[in-house]
Design a protein around this motif. Structure first.
Motif, PDB file in Angstrom:
ATOM      1  N   GLN A 187       0.843  -1.192   0.000  1.00 32.56           N
ATOM      2  CA  GLN A 187       0.000   0.000   0.000  1.00 32.56           C
ATOM      3  C   GLN A 187       0.880   1.246   0.000  1.00 32.56           C
ATOM      4  OE1 GLN A 187      -3.425   0.169  -0.074  1.00 32.56           O
ATOM      5  NE2 GLN A 187      -3.314  -2.019  -0.478  1.00 32.56           N
ATOM      6  N   PHE A 188       0.513   2.206  -0.831  1.00 27.75           N
ATOM      7  CA  PHE A 188       1.226   3.457  -0.846  1.00 27.75           C
ATOM      8  C   PHE A 188       0.762   4.321   0.320  1.00 27.75           C
ATOM      9  CE2 PHE A 188       1.643   2.271  -5.321  1.00 27.75           C
ATOM     10  CZ  PHE A 188       3.005   2.478  -5.489  1.00 27.75           C
ATOM     11  N   PRO A 189       1.664   5.063   0.929  1.00 33.54           N
ATOM     12  CA  PRO A 189       1.239   5.941   2.016  1.00 33.54           C
ATOM     13  C   PRO A 189       0.347   7.059   1.477  1.00 33.54           C
ATOM     14  CG  PRO A 189       3.533   6.347   1.430  1.00 33.54           C
ATOM     15  CD  PRO A 189       3.068   5.154   0.631  1.00 33.54           C
ATOM     16  N   HIS A 190      -0.548   7.529   2.304  1.00 30.63           N
ATOM     17  CA  HIS A 190      -1.431   8.632   1.925  1.00 30.63           C
ATOM     18  C   HIS A 190      -0.821   9.933   2.421  1.00 30.63           C
ATOM     19  CE1 HIS A 190      -4.556   5.995   0.471  1.00 30.63           C
ATOM     20  NE2 HIS A 190      -4.407   5.257   1.563  1.00 30.63           N
ATOM     21  N   PRO A 191      -0.380  10.792   1.493  1.00 28.22           N
ATOM     22  CA  PRO A 191       0.250  12.045   1.914  1.00 28.22           C
ATOM     23  C   PRO A 191      -0.784  13.004   2.498  1.00 28.22           C
ATOM     24  CG  PRO A 191       0.008  11.988  -0.462  1.00 28.22           C
ATOM     25  CD  PRO A 191      -0.435  10.648   0.049  1.00 28.22           C
ATOM     26  N   PRO A 192      -0.330  13.900   3.356  1.00 27.72           N
ATOM     27  CA  PRO A 192      -1.252  14.895   3.907  1.00 27.72           C
ATOM     28  C   PRO A 192      -1.785  15.819   2.814  1.00 27.72           C
ATOM     29  CG  PRO A 192       1.006  15.262   4.702  1.00 27.72           C
ATOM     30  CD  PRO A 192       1.022  14.037   3.848  1.00 27.72           C
ATOM     31  N   ASP A 193      -2.909  16.471   3.092  1.00 23.44           N
ATOM     32  CA  ASP A 193      -3.493  17.405   2.129  1.00 23.44           C
ATOM     33  C   ASP A 193      -2.460  18.440   1.695  1.00 23.44           C
ATOM     34  OD1 ASP A 193      -5.893  16.139   2.286  1.00 23.44           O
ATOM     35  OD2 ASP A 193      -6.776  17.531   3.732  1.00 23.44           O
ATOM     36  N   GLY A 194      -2.469  18.756   0.404  1.00 22.62           N
ATOM     37  CA  GLY A 194      -1.553  19.760  -0.132  1.00 22.62           C
ATOM     38  C   GLY A 194      -0.186  19.216  -0.488  1.00 22.62           C
ATOM     39  N   PHE A 195       0.111  17.990  -0.104  1.00 22.89           N
ATOM     40  CA  PHE A 195       1.426  17.406  -0.349  1.00 22.89           C
ATOM     41  C   PHE A 195       1.496  16.719  -1.708  1.00 22.89           C
ATOM     42  CE2 PHE A 195       4.908  14.348   0.654  1.00 22.89           C
ATOM     43  CZ  PHE A 195       5.870  15.285   1.013  1.00 22.89           C
ATOM     44  N   ARG A 196       0.334  16.422  -2.292  1.00 22.97           N
ATOM     45  CA  ARG A 196       0.274  15.702  -3.564  1.00 22.97           C
ATOM     46  C   ARG A 196       0.991  16.458  -4.691  1.00 22.97           C
ATOM     47  NH1 ARG A 196       0.511  10.857  -5.046  1.00 22.97           N
ATOM     48  NH2 ARG A 196       0.612  11.012  -7.272  1.00 22.97           N
ATOM     49  N   ASP A 197       0.818  17.772  -4.747  1.00 20.15           N
ATOM     50  CA  ASP A 197       1.493  18.557  -5.788  1.00 20.15           C
ATOM     51  C   ASP A 197       3.003  18.431  -5.674  1.00 20.15           C
ATOM     52  OD1 ASP A 197      -0.924  19.382  -6.824  1.00 20.15           O
ATOM     53  OD2 ASP A 197      -0.918  21.288  -5.738  1.00 20.15           O
ATOM     54  N   PHE A 198       3.495  18.437  -4.449  1.00 17.23           N
ATOM     55  CA  PHE A 198       4.935  18.290  -4.218  1.00 17.23           C
ATOM     56  C   PHE A 198       5.420  16.925  -4.707  1.00 17.23           C
ATOM     57  CE2 PHE A 198       8.414  16.934  -1.392  1.00 17.23           C
ATOM     58  CZ  PHE A 198       9.360  17.877  -1.766  1.00 17.23           C
ATOM     59  N   LEU A 199       4.662  15.881  -4.402  1.00 17.70           N
ATOM     60  CA  LEU A 199       5.042  14.541  -4.859  1.00 17.70           C
ATOM     61  C   LEU A 199       5.036  14.439  -6.378  1.00 17.70           C
ATOM     62  CD1 LEU A 199       3.231  12.208  -2.314  1.00 17.70           C
ATOM     63  CD2 LEU A 199       5.658  12.744  -2.435  1.00 17.70           C
ATOM     64  N   ASP A 200       4.058  15.080  -7.024  1.00 14.40           N
ATOM     65  CA  ASP A 200       3.996  15.067  -8.489  1.00 14.40           C
ATOM     66  C   ASP A 200       5.229  15.709  -9.101  1.00 14.40           C
ATOM     67  OD1 ASP A 200       1.601  13.736  -8.452  1.00 14.40           O
ATOM     68  OD2 ASP A 200       0.377  15.523  -8.825  1.00 14.40           O
ATOM     69  N   ILE A 201       5.728  16.769  -8.492  1.00 10.94           N
ATOM     70  CA  ILE A 201       6.934  17.442  -8.993  1.00 10.94           C
ATOM     71  C   ILE A 201       8.114  16.475  -9.002  1.00 10.94           C
ATOM     72  CG2 ILE A 201       8.661  19.205  -8.419  1.00 10.94           C
ATOM     73  CD1 ILE A 201       6.309  20.933  -7.399  1.00 10.94           C
ATOM     74  N   ILE A 202       8.165  15.624  -8.004  1.00  6.63           N
ATOM     75  CA  ILE A 202       9.280  14.684  -7.885  1.00  6.63           C
ATOM     76  C   ILE A 202       9.092  13.462  -8.777  1.00  6.63           C
ATOM     77  CG2 ILE A 202      10.451  13.104  -6.287  1.00  6.63           C
ATOM     78  CD1 ILE A 202       9.764  15.140  -4.069  1.00  6.63           C
ATOM     79  N   THR A 203       7.894  12.886  -8.767  1.00  3.53           N
ATOM     80  CA  THR A 203       7.715  11.586  -9.418  1.00  3.53           C
ATOM     81  C   THR A 203       7.376  11.654 -10.898  1.00  3.53           C
ATOM     82  OG1 THR A 203       5.404  11.529  -8.712  1.00  3.53           O
ATOM     83  CG2 THR A 203       7.008  10.450  -7.277  1.00  3.53           C
ATOM     84  N   GLU A 204       6.661  12.669 -11.330  1.00  2.77           N
ATOM     85  CA  GLU A 204       6.216  12.716 -12.729  1.00  2.77           C
ATOM     86  C   GLU A 204       7.365  12.645 -13.730  1.00  2.77           C
ATOM     87  OE1 GLU A 204       3.844  15.637 -15.742  1.00  2.77           O
ATOM     88  OE2 GLU A 204       3.212  15.622 -13.655  1.00  2.77           O
ATOM     89  N   PRO A 205       8.398  13.482 -13.590  1.00  2.00           N
ATOM     90  CA  PRO A 205       9.503  13.395 -14.563  1.00  2.00           C
ATOM     91  C   PRO A 205      10.219  12.048 -14.528  1.00  2.00           C
ATOM     92  CG  PRO A 205       9.663  15.416 -13.276  1.00  2.00           C
ATOM     93  CD  PRO A 205       8.588  14.584 -12.656  1.00  2.00           C
ATOM     94  N   MET A 206      10.331  11.467 -13.347  1.00  2.54           N
ATOM     95  CA  MET A 206      11.002  10.177 -13.217  1.00  2.54           C
ATOM     96  C   MET A 206      10.229   9.088 -13.964  1.00  2.54           C
ATOM     97  SD  MET A 206      11.854   8.146  -9.681  1.00  2.54           S
ATOM     98  CE  MET A 206      10.137   8.091  -9.204  1.00  2.54           C
TER      99      MET A 206
END
Length: 126
Positions: free
Chosen positions: A3-22
């Protein structure tokens, strides 16, 4: 299944910045390693691509759809073909992507280089 951890509200955009290009880079590198663009000079279904390359048919459709989202392939109904972005030679793409992964490795070791020395470059753009 993990199971993937559920990030706190507002943190999803930050994760997208990191993971999308990868993920996009890994999709493209995998396509180049499969010589996918050379095999998609004409319209083909995901099943035809899977048969040609010896891949799992359902996962191949997910893979091709991911490449469409990145605009490296185009999908018309159930057939796929190369987009204008994918017409560059696969060997040149492979060289460029390999360079970017080497650069990424250097960037990921930035913390150690700052701590221990050996920092030869620093790119910061915000």
């Amino acid at each position: 299944m993990e199971q993937f951890p559920h990030p706190p509200d507002g943190f999803r955009d930050f994760l997208d910045i990191i993971t999308e290009p990868m993920f996009k880079a890994k999709l493209l590198l995998t396509a180049v390693e499969f010589c996918l663009f050379a095999n998609l000079q004409e319209l083909q279904t995901s099943v035809e691509v899977a048969e040609t390359l010896g891949l799992h048919p359902i996962n191949t459709e997910y893979f091709l759809d991911g490449l469409c989202v990145c605009k490296w392939l185009t999908k018309e109904n159930v057939t796929y073909f190369n987009s204008d972005y994918s017409l560059k030679s696969e060997s040149a793409l492979k060289d460029e992507i390999s360079f970017m992964f080497r650069l990424q490795k250097k960037i990921l070791s930035l913390k150690e280089k700052i701590r221990l020395g050996g920092l030869t470059f620093l790119f910061i753009s915000c």
